[in-house]
Design a protein around this motif. Structure first.
Motif: not given
Length: 86
Positions: A37-41, A75-77
């Motif tokens: 879906w995308g990323w958290v950066i 939770k991983q995020i």
């Protein structure tokens, strides 16, 4: 087809919203490709090209479109966000 904007899983969408509110140096990038879906950066730790993550980059976290179960992915995020509060 996955719609642009909000993540289709509510738990993940909530975690992504929390990530964007957590710090100015955390950003959510939506970029659909395959199951991604995308990323958290984390802009402070990111080692790749601007605006996208890549595997093995300690400053980016891949967000999947259809995680099972979505609560675990949320939770991983949250753990990624907690590790990058600097």
């Amino acid at each position: 087809m996955v719609s642009k904007g909000r993540h289709p899983k509510a738990a993940v969408a909530d975690a992504l919203e929390a990530a964007t509110r957590a710090a100015d140096h955390l950003t959510v990038v939506e970029n659909h490709k395959g199951h991604r879906w995308g990323w958290v950066i984390c802009l402070n730790c990111h080692q790749g090209p601007p605006g996208r993550g890549y595997p093995g980059d300690p400053g980016s976290f891949t967000v999947w479109s259809t995680p099972e179960p979505p609560e675990s992915h949320a939770k991983q995020i949250a753990r990624f966000v907690a590790r990058h509060q600097h």
